[in-house]
Design a protein around this motif. Structure first.
Motif, short mmCIF file in Angstrom:
data_model
loop_
_atom_site.label_atom_id
_atom_site.label_comp_id
_atom_site.label_asym_id
_atom_site.label_seq_id
_atom_site.Cartn_x
_atom_site.Cartn_y
_atom_site.Cartn_z
N ILE A 1 5.64 -11.92 4.11
CA ILE A 1 4.74 -11.83 2.94
C ILE A 1 3.35 -11.37 3.41
CG2 ILE A 1 3.66 -13.14 1.06
CD1 ILE A 1 6.17 -15.16 1.74
N ILE A 2 2.85 -10.31 2.79
CA ILE A 2 1.52 -9.81 3.18
C ILE A 2 0.46 -10.81 2.76
CG2 ILE A 2 -0.19 -7.97 2.81
CD1 ILE A 2 2.17 -6.12 2.16
N ALA A 3 -0.40 -11.17 3.70
CA ALA A 3 -1.50 -12.09 3.38
C ALA A 3 -2.76 -11.57 4.04
CB ALA A 3 -1.16 -13.48 3.89
N ARG A 4 -3.79 -11.37 3.22
CA ARG A 4 -5.05 -10.89 3.78
C ARG A 4 -6.12 -11.96 3.64
NH1 ARG A 4 -4.81 -5.40 0.45
NH2 ARG A 4 -4.43 -7.06 -1.05
N ILE A 5 -6.95 -12.03 4.66
CA ILE A 5 -8.07 -12.98 4.58
C ILE A 5 -9.26 -12.20 4.04
CG2 ILE A 5 -9.59 -14.49 5.91
CD1 ILE A 5 -7.23 -14.95 7.86
N ARG A 6 -9.78 -12.65 2.90
CA ARG A 6 -10.84 -11.91 2.22
C ARG A 6 -12.18 -12.58 2.47
NH1 ARG A 6 -9.85 -7.20 -0.83
NH2 ARG A 6 -7.60 -6.95 -0.69
N GLN B 1 -1.91 -17.54 7.04
CA GLN B 1 -1.63 -16.12 7.20
C GLN B 1 -0.41 -15.90 8.11
OE1 GLN B 1 -4.52 -13.61 9.26
NE2 GLN B 1 -4.22 -12.02 7.71
N ASP B 2 -0.41 -16.59 9.23
CA ASP B 2 0.68 -16.39 10.19
C ASP B 2 2.02 -16.80 9.60
OD1 ASP B 2 -1.20 -15.44 11.90
OD2 ASP B 2 -1.31 -17.25 13.16
N THR B 3 2.04 -17.93 8.91
CA THR B 3 3.29 -18.41 8.34
C THR B 3 3.79 -17.45 7.26
OG1 THR B 3 2.37 -20.62 8.67
CG2 THR B 3 4.46 -20.49 7.48
N LEU B 4 2.87 -16.99 6.43
CA LEU B 4 3.27 -16.03 5.39
C LEU B 4 3.82 -14.76 6.03
CD1 LEU B 4 0.29 -16.64 2.95
CD2 LEU B 4 2.70 -17.02 2.36
N ILE C 1 9.13 -14.01 -6.50
CA ILE C 1 9.12 -12.56 -6.75
C ILE C 1 8.31 -11.88 -5.65
CG2 ILE C 1 9.33 -12.70 -9.29
CD1 ILE C 1 6.27 -11.95 -9.32
N PRO C 2 8.47 -10.57 -5.44
CA PRO C 2 7.65 -9.87 -4.45
C PRO C 2 6.17 -10.05 -4.77
CG PRO C 2 9.48 -8.50 -5.14
CD PRO C 2 9.49 -9.69 -6.05
N CYS C 3 5.41 -10.34 -3.74
CA CYS C 3 4.00 -10.67 -3.98
C CYS C 3 3.20 -10.44 -2.72
CB CYS C 3 3.88 -12.14 -4.37
SG CYS C 3 4.39 -13.26 -3.04
N LYS C 4 1.88 -10.51 -2.85
CA LYS C 4 1.03 -10.61 -1.67
C LYS C 4 -0.01 -11.69 -1.93
CE LYS C 4 -1.67 -6.72 -3.12
NZ LYS C 4 -1.97 -5.35 -3.07
N VAL C 5 -0.62 -12.16 -0.87
CA VAL C 5 -1.54 -13.28 -1.02
C VAL C 5 -2.91 -12.87 -0.50
CG1 VAL C 5 -2.03 -15.67 -0.29
CG2 VAL C 5 0.34 -14.95 -0.73
N ASN C 6 -3.93 -13.11 -1.30
CA ASN C 6 -5.30 -12.95 -0.82
C ASN C 6 -5.87 -14.34 -0.53
OD1 ASN C 6 -5.53 -10.19 -0.90
ND2 ASN C 6 -6.39 -10.14 -2.97
N LEU C 7 -6.12 -14.58 0.74
CA LEU C 7 -6.72 -15.86 1.11
C LEU C 7 -8.23 -15.68 1.00
CD1 LEU C 7 -4.37 -16.41 4.15
CD2 LEU C 7 -4.41 -17.83 2.08
#
Ligand code: SAH
Length: 351
Positions: free
Chosen positions: A328-333, A320-323, A291-297
């Motif tokens: 897919i939005i991926a942020r490094i937290r 992050q790069d692969t996502l 499903i549509p999503c984003k990832v917080n690393l």
């Protein structure tokens, strides 16, 4: 006035609905609109004492005091991190303690609140898991944590509270009714009137309860602590995955998306030697297609000298790069409040 012993057996007025309050006033030959006034004092103005209810006569306040108690939480200890994060150890009416955190950023002030005293989930990397679950928090205890942080936001930062995350101690979906009741008081125009889209409930990913949220038409955001998209590894990290595997989680998330049309955020820590290889990255990308999503690393916050270590920045960057390459939005937290054990997974009443 009631003695201390009598007070403890008085009904907690914040367990009463508006209709019940109305019935109480009518039974005491009072006008039903008094209920609305009291309700507003409790949930909009966050009164912690009947004497604050100045638009009620002294007589009416006495009537309330004889019949009810208010059991607000008390900040037992407040610590401030070098990065501005504030951690509160709050004492509940029965003496138990939970923690809640204020996280300031340039454009937000976020309250991170607890939903249970301790936790029953046994995630192997989390300090709260060591406490075991003692009890659920009531709706007013959850609400009070927000009120405390709302006041601290004004007092220490001169800014309003903008966001709330259920990422403190406990599993919110295992205290379902009270969490939803608290959110109702926080978002209702009769309460704090905050927008539900500013609230995020984070879960370990209990499939059945995610479906229930969707059925109940909730308006807040959902975050899932994923941490791995391969069953074998996820089960080692999070034992709940054994009875609630990724296939069930994916199905529940599809159901959520179908009903709500809203994206989900996945929280994900990359650990050295656990999930820092391309195989795990590929599995995550595949899972993200459901499903549509984003990832917080999110950065790992060490809780002891146990087996877990934060992966290298390169490994996190590969995620992050692969996502991103897959849209897919991926942020490094970056972690906040580590120096006072206020960061994710560090809440464990170490006082
Ligand atoms: N039970 C809910 C709410 C807790 S939220 C849930 O699991 O989502 C706390 C978040 O911090 C979760 O994403 C959790 O997986 C993460 N966490 C736990 N321990 C951590 C640690 N030591 N370092 C970084 N994140 C951690």
């Amino acid at each position: 006035m009631p003695t201390v012993a009598e007070k403890s057996v008085l009904k907690d007025i914040r367990k009463m609905s508006l209709a019940e309050l109305e019935a109480f006033f009518v039974a005491h030959q009072e006008k039903p609109f008094r209920a609305k006034q009291v309700y507003e004092w409790l949930w909009k103005k966050s009164a912690t004492d009947f004497d604050q209810m100045t638009n009620l006569s002294l007589e009416l306040r006495d009537l309330l005091k004889k019949n009810f108690s208010i059991n607000p939480i008390k900040v037992d200890r407040m610590q401030r991190s070098a990065d501005g994060t504030i951690k509160n150890a709050v004492r509940l009416h029965d003496g138990l303690i939970v923690e809640s955190v204020l996280i300031p950023t340039p454009d937000r002030i976020t309250a991170c609140v607890s939903s249970q005293v301790g936790c029953s989930l046994d995630c192997t990397f989390c300090a709260t898991a060591r406490l075991k679950r003692m009890r659920n928090l009531s709706a007013d205890e959850i609400y009070d944590q927000v009120v405390v942080i709302r006041e601290q936001a004004e007092q220490y930062f001169g800014r309003p509270l903008t966001n709330i995350v259920f990422m403190g101690m406990g599993e919110p979906l295992l205290n379902y009714n009270n969490v939803l009741a608290a959110i109702d008081k926080i978002t209702s125009p009769k309460g704090l009137n905050m927008a539900p889209r500013r609230i995020t409930v984070s879960t370990v990913g209990i499939a059945k309860m995610i479906k229930k949220l969707a059925d109940d038409g909730v308006k807040f955001n959902l975050a899932v602590s994923l941490h791995d998209a391969i069953n074998e590894t996820r089960s080692r990290l999070m034992p709940i995955n054994e009875t609630n595997p990724l296939e069930d989680l994916a199905e529940a998330l599809k159901y959520w998306y179908k009903k709500t049309g809203r994206k989900v955020t996945y929280e994900y820590v990359v650990w050295k030697g656990i999930n820092d290889t391309p195989e795990h990255v590929r599995a995550l990308v595949k899972f993200c297609k459901h499903i549509p999503c984003k990832v917080n690393l999110i950065e790992y916050n060490p809780i002891d000298d146990g087996p877990y270590q934060q992966a290298s920045p390169e490994a996190v960057k590969l995620y992050q790069d692969t996502l991103h390459a897959h849209g897919i939005i991926a942020r490094i937290r970056k972690s906040r409040g580590q120096d006072i054990d206020a960061a994710c997974g560090q809440l464990a009443n170490k006082i």
